[in-house]
Design an enzyme around this catalytic site. Structure first.
Site, PDB file in Angstrom:
ATOM      1  N   ASP A   1     -22.418  18.991  16.413  1.00  0.00           N
ATOM      2  CA  ASP A   1     -21.071  19.224  15.887  1.00  0.00           C
ATOM      3  C   ASP A   1     -21.063  20.149  14.677  1.00  0.00           C
ATOM      4  O   ASP A   1     -19.998  20.629  14.283  1.00  0.00           O
ATOM      5  CB  ASP A   1     -20.416  17.902  15.491  1.00  0.00           C
ATOM      6  CG  ASP A   1     -20.018  17.056  16.690  1.00  0.00           C
ATOM      7  OD1 ASP A   1     -19.952  17.615  17.807  1.00  0.00           O
ATOM      8  OD2 ASP A   1     -19.777  15.858  16.521  1.00  0.00           O
TER       9      ASP A   1
ATOM     10  N   GLY B   1     -16.739  17.166  19.594  1.00  0.00           N
ATOM     11  CA  GLY B   1     -16.198  17.448  18.275  1.00  0.00           C
ATOM     12  C   GLY B   1     -15.276  16.324  17.856  1.00  0.00           C
ATOM     13  O   GLY B   1     -14.076  16.381  18.104  1.00  0.00           O
ATOM     14  N   ARG B   2     -15.843  15.282  17.266  1.00  0.00           N
ATOM     15  CA  ARG B   2     -15.067  14.091  16.904  1.00  0.00           C
ATOM     16  C   ARG B   2     -14.126  14.380  15.739  1.00  0.00           C
ATOM     17  O   ARG B   2     -12.939  14.099  15.799  1.00  0.00           O
ATOM     18  CB  ARG B   2     -16.022  12.953  16.536  1.00  0.00           C
ATOM     19  CG  ARG B   2     -15.338  11.695  16.020  1.00  0.00           C
ATOM     20  CD  ARG B   2     -16.362  10.622  15.679  1.00  0.00           C
ATOM     21  NE  ARG B   2     -17.051  10.152  16.866  1.00  0.00           N
ATOM     22  CZ  ARG B   2     -16.633   9.143  17.624  1.00  0.00           C
ATOM     23  NH1 ARG B   2     -15.524   8.485  17.310  1.00  0.00           N
ATOM     24  NH2 ARG B   2     -17.324   8.765  18.683  1.00  0.00           N
TER      25      ARG B   2
ATOM     26  N   GLU C   1     -12.819  17.004  21.590  1.00  0.00           N
ATOM     27  CA  GLU C   1     -12.525  15.630  21.998  1.00  0.00           C
ATOM     28  C   GLU C   1     -11.719  14.857  20.959  1.00  0.00           C
ATOM     29  O   GLU C   1     -11.023  13.895  21.283  1.00  0.00           O
ATOM     30  CB  GLU C   1     -13.828  14.878  22.300  1.00  0.00           C
ATOM     31  CG  GLU C   1     -14.750  14.761  21.094  1.00  0.00           C
ATOM     32  CD  GLU C   1     -16.096  14.129  21.418  1.00  0.00           C
ATOM     33  OE1 GLU C   1     -16.247  13.606  22.540  1.00  0.00           O
ATOM     34  OE2 GLU C   1     -16.982  14.175  20.544  1.00  0.00           O
TER      35      GLU C   1
ATOM     36  N   ARG D   1      -6.135  21.705  35.740  1.00  0.00           N
ATOM     37  CA  ARG D   1      -7.341  20.911  36.000  1.00  0.00           C
ATOM     38  C   ARG D   1      -8.169  20.800  34.722  1.00  0.00           C
ATOM     39  O   ARG D   1      -8.048  21.624  33.821  1.00  0.00           O
ATOM     40  CB  ARG D   1      -8.184  21.565  37.100  1.00  0.00           C
ATOM     41  CG  ARG D   1      -7.461  21.700  38.446  1.00  0.00           C
ATOM     42  CD  ARG D   1      -7.297  20.364  39.139  1.00  0.00           C
ATOM     43  NE  ARG D   1      -6.591  20.505  40.396  1.00  0.00           N
ATOM     44  CZ  ARG D   1      -7.178  20.790  41.550  1.00  0.00           C
ATOM     45  NH1 ARG D   1      -8.485  21.004  41.592  1.00  0.00           N
ATOM     46  NH2 ARG D   1      -6.474  20.887  42.662  1.00  0.00           N
TER      47      ARG D   1
ATOM     48  N   HIS E   1     -22.005  15.380  27.840  1.00  0.00           N
ATOM     49  CA  HIS E   1     -23.399  15.416  27.405  1.00  0.00           C
ATOM     50  C   HIS E   1     -24.166  16.612  27.940  1.00  0.00           C
ATOM     51  O   HIS E   1     -25.323  16.830  27.540  1.00  0.00           O
ATOM     52  CB  HIS E   1     -24.103  14.109  27.796  1.00  0.00           C
ATOM     53  CG  HIS E   1     -23.668  12.954  26.948  1.00  0.00           C
ATOM     54  ND1 HIS E   1     -22.485  12.287  27.163  1.00  0.00           N
ATOM     55  CD2 HIS E   1     -24.236  12.365  25.873  1.00  0.00           C
ATOM     56  CE1 HIS E   1     -22.347  11.323  26.263  1.00  0.00           C
ATOM     57  NE2 HIS E   1     -23.404  11.347  25.474  1.00  0.00           N
ATOM     58  N   VAL E   2     -23.552  17.404  28.818  1.00  0.00           N
ATOM     59  CA  VAL E   2     -24.186  18.658  29.227  1.00  0.00           C
ATOM     60  C   VAL E   2     -24.466  19.517  27.998  1.00  0.00           C
ATOM     61  O   VAL E   2     -25.462  20.238  27.935  1.00  0.00           O
ATOM     62  CB  VAL E   2     -23.274  19.419  30.221  1.00  0.00           C
ATOM     63  CG1 VAL E   2     -23.811  20.822  30.475  1.00  0.00           C
ATOM     64  CG2 VAL E   2     -23.185  18.659  31.539  1.00  0.00           C
ATOM     65  N   GLN E   3     -23.591  19.426  27.003  1.00  0.00           N
ATOM     66  CA  GLN E   3     -23.759  20.222  25.784  1.00  0.00           C
ATOM     67  C   GLN E   3     -24.990  19.811  24.990  1.00  0.00           C
ATOM     68  O   GLN E   3     -25.511  20.588  24.200  1.00  0.00           O
ATOM     69  CB  GLN E   3     -22.525  20.062  24.886  1.00  0.00           C
ATOM     70  CG  GLN E   3     -21.261  20.612  25.502  1.00  0.00           C
ATOM     71  CD  GLN E   3     -20.010  19.986  24.887  1.00  0.00           C
ATOM     72  OE1 GLN E   3     -19.452  20.517  23.958  1.00  0.00           O
ATOM     73  NE2 GLN E   3     -19.610  18.832  25.418  1.00  0.00           N
ATOM     74  N   ARG E   4     -25.438  18.581  25.164  1.00  0.00           N
ATOM     75  CA  ARG E   4     -26.582  18.075  24.406  1.00  0.00           C
ATOM     76  C   ARG E   4     -27.924  18.383  25.080  1.00  0.00           C
ATOM     77  O   ARG E   4     -28.965  18.350  24.419  1.00  0.00           O
ATOM     78  CB  ARG E   4     -26.493  16.547  24.267  1.00  0.00           C
ATOM     79  CG  ARG E   4     -25.405  16.036  23.380  1.00  0.00           C
ATOM     80  CD  ARG E   4     -25.653  14.546  23.119  1.00  0.00           C
ATOM     81  NE  ARG E   4     -24.605  13.959  22.323  1.00  0.00           N
ATOM     82  CZ  ARG E   4     -24.528  14.039  21.004  1.00  0.00           C
ATOM     83  NH1 ARG E   4     -25.433  14.734  20.354  1.00  0.00           N
ATOM     84  NH2 ARG E   4     -23.547  13.456  20.348  1.00  0.00           N
TER      85      ARG E   4
END
Length: 342
Positions: A128, A171-172, A222, A266, A272-275
């Site tokens: 992040d 991005g919390r 997110e 859509r 978690h692909v980003q991680r």
């Protein structure tokens, strides 16, 4: 000297590069020995260790994740947790602890050092990029590259079907991934947690693109929230650091856009692909340098500090400087991106 190493919080590309840098320099130049603690703070709590030496870190530079494992364990929420950590370090003859993690993991390290005298050195990690006192954290660049590639791919399918595609990224509390990937990927709308969005304005931007026969891409963090609403939660449960699980803003936004504009929408949730996967060259470079400088801090006895990137230099700052507040997107940076909205 024997040095402990742990990786806590969410995994990210570059963690193994830090471990490798620490062990290689510490062993070759200082003659130190290393003990790895498995699964973040759970390792020191339960005495779960693994030997770290040069053969153990060979070949791990390009690997994502962490060979030590990770968790969101908070020893300060466990009765007698700090004493258990101190006892484990004593039993393992560990003289200092290098803690690799984000706001929560490093917050624990800061308190264990300040309140309990446990010698800790911090290494900043979070995709992040929201840790104060450092220009960048490793993992962020890889996450942005992954998100940008996804947006590039989504442009073609959006245009083929003339539909709205909403891309939800991590991005919390901070919208760095959304801002960087959205701008790099040519998104038509970027929504971040720092600025509540007007749903009517979002729909107006979407409709303006269809007027020129261009299918819009909306990138949303997110943790982004509508002006007249609340954060969208997956459920109400809390982890040991008091965080709720976020998920669903992308689906909610797509539904609202479709209902208000009549255009098919859509959602793609990168999650978690980003991680995962191989760290970028920048993240390998930064993580390796963090590891080299972290073991230098241990050698100097400079505990309670965190290694930090300032420009191109690696400096040391108090761990508390990185954990007392979150680094959020400057409104001026967001205003730059607004030129491309609609």
């Amino acid at each position: 000297m024997r040095v402990g190493v742990l990786t806590g919080g969410g995994d990210c590309p570059g963690l193994n590069a830090v471990i490798r840098g620490i062990v290689r320099k510490g062993t070759q130049e200082y003659g130190y020995h290393f003990t790895g603690f498995r699964d973040g703070w759970r390792g020191p709590l339960e005495g779960d260790t693994v030997r770290l030496d040069i053969p153990a870190v060979r070949g791990i530079l390009p690997r994502g994740g962490t060979i030590l494992g990770s968790s969101r364990t908070n020893p300060l929420k466990v009765e007698g947790g700090a004493d258990r950590v101190r006892r484990t370090l004593a039993e393992e003859e560990v003289d200092a602890l290098i803690v690799i993690g984000g706001e929560d993991t490093l917050g624990v390290a800061a308190e264990l050092y300040e309140q309990h005298g446990i010698p800790c050195v911090g290494v900043p990690k979070t995709i992040d990029n929201d840790l104060s006192a450092t220009d960048y954290t490793f993992g962020f660049d890889t996450a942005v590259n992954i998100a940008t590639e996804a947006i590039d791919r989504l442009h073609t399918t959006a245009e083929s079907h003339m539909r709205v595609l909403v891309v939800e990224v991590m991005g919390r509390h901070a919208g760095w991934i959304a801002l960087h990937s959205g701008l790099a990927g040519g998104a038509n709308v970027i929504l971040i947690p720092e600025q509540r969005f007007d749903l009517d304005q979002v729909c107006a931007w979407v409709e303006s693109r269809f007027k020129i026969r261009y299918a819009p891409i909306v990138v949303v963090a997110e943790g982004a929230m509508p002006r007249d609403g609340d954060m969208v939660l997956k459920d109400g449960t809390l982890d040991s650091f008091g965080h709720v699980r976020l998920s669903g803003i992308g689906e909610w936004l797509a539904h609202q856009i479709e209902k208000r504009t009549g255009k098919e929408a859509r959602t793609t949730v990168l999650g978690h692909v980003q991680r995962g996967g191989t760290p970028s060259a920048f993240d390998r470079w930064l993580a390796t340098r963090f590891g080299l400088h972290a073991i230098d801090a241990v050698r100097d006895g400079d505990f309670g500090t965190m290694v930090s990137l300032r420009g191109t230099a690696i400096v040391r700052v108090p761990i508390g400087d990185a954990t007392t507040r979150i680094k959020t997107v400057d409104p001026a940076l967001y205003a730059e991106a607004e030129v491309f909205f609609g």
